[in-house]
Motif scaffolding. Structure first.
Motif, short mmCIF file in Angstrom:
data_model
loop_
_atom_site.label_atom_id
_atom_site.label_comp_id
_atom_site.label_asym_id
_atom_site.label_seq_id
_atom_site.Cartn_x
_atom_site.Cartn_y
_atom_site.Cartn_z
N PRO A 63 0.83 -1.21 0.00
CA PRO A 63 0.00 0.00 0.00
C PRO A 63 0.86 1.26 0.00
O PRO A 63 1.88 1.32 0.68
N ASN A 65 0.42 5.77 -0.47
CA ASN A 65 -0.45 6.95 -0.56
C ASN A 65 0.17 8.02 -1.45
O ASN A 65 -0.11 9.20 -1.30
N GLU A 71 -4.65 6.22 -0.70
CA GLU A 71 -4.52 5.21 0.34
C GLU A 71 -4.36 5.92 1.68
O GLU A 71 -3.28 5.91 2.28
N ASN A 75 -2.62 0.97 8.48
CA ASN A 75 -2.38 -0.41 8.08
C ASN A 75 -3.57 -1.30 8.47
O ASN A 75 -3.98 -2.17 7.71
N ILE A 78 -6.46 -0.74 6.13
CA ILE A 78 -6.17 -1.32 4.81
C ILE A 78 -6.47 -2.82 4.83
O ILE A 78 -7.12 -3.34 3.92
N LYS A 95 2.28 0.27 4.80
CA LYS A 95 2.16 1.39 3.88
C LYS A 95 3.46 2.19 3.89
O LYS A 95 3.99 2.51 4.95
#
Length: 181
Positions: A63, A65, A71, A75, A78, A95
């Motif tokens: 992931p 952003n 995103e 975490n 997600i 992430k």
């Protein structure tokens, strides 16, 4: 050239990992996001993973952003999103950035090893420009759901643009060719 297998990684649950723990497997490394127009690719990734996991294939989701703040979740959020909406069972990682000066070391090594991508790259860049965005240039990751294929020997063997869906014939053929080695 950096040895990909030695780069420290963090699973989405905080556990330490490296690609060495996935040695002798064919890997598809994908930067993912939950609020992107390409987010439905999670479904296709899960289908591809289930179809080939018993042959030594893994998808590793990272992931990020980096693109349009698509995103924003933690975490934990997600994981919940991926499991509830797409039944994701392939490994997810913490992430982290996949582009720019602060990109995680794995993505720095991937883009160095394979600086260009296959697929509708210029069309995708034009679409982004149409939305008033400035797309990245190679070797940077272009957008969410870009895919790197890693062979059993740990080398980067292919790279696919974000618009190349998991059910794309070329991507599937590349995965199956690596699995056959």
């Amino acid at each position: 050239m950096t040895d990909l297998s030695t780069i420290p990684l963090t699973r989405i649950d905080g556990a330490a990992d490296t690609l060495a723990r996935h040695a002798s497997k064919v890997l598809l490394i994908v930067n993912v996001a939950s609020k992107c127009g390409l987010t439905p690719q999670y479904e296709g990734l899960e289908v591809l993973y289930k179809a080939h996991k018993d042959e030594g294939f893994e998808i590793l989701g990272f992931p990020a952003n980096d693109f349009g703040a698509q995103e924003p979740g933690s975490n934990e959020e997600i994981v919940e999103f991926c499991q509830l909406n797409f039944g994701v069972s392939f490994p997810l990682f913490a992430k982290a950035d996949v582009t720019g000066a602060d990109k995680q070391p794995l993505y720095a090594a991937l883009t160095e090893a394979y600086p260009t991508k296959t697929g509708p790259v210029e069309e995708f860049r034009e679409k982004l420009r149409g939305y008033g965005m400035t797309p990245t240039e190679d070797p940077e990751v272009l957008w969410n759901f870009e895919k790197f294929l890693i062979g059993r020997d740990g080398s980067v063997v292919a790279r696919f643009a974000p618009g190349v869906a998991p059910d794309d014939a070329g991507l599937i053929a590349a995965v199956e060719a690596e699995l056959a080695k």
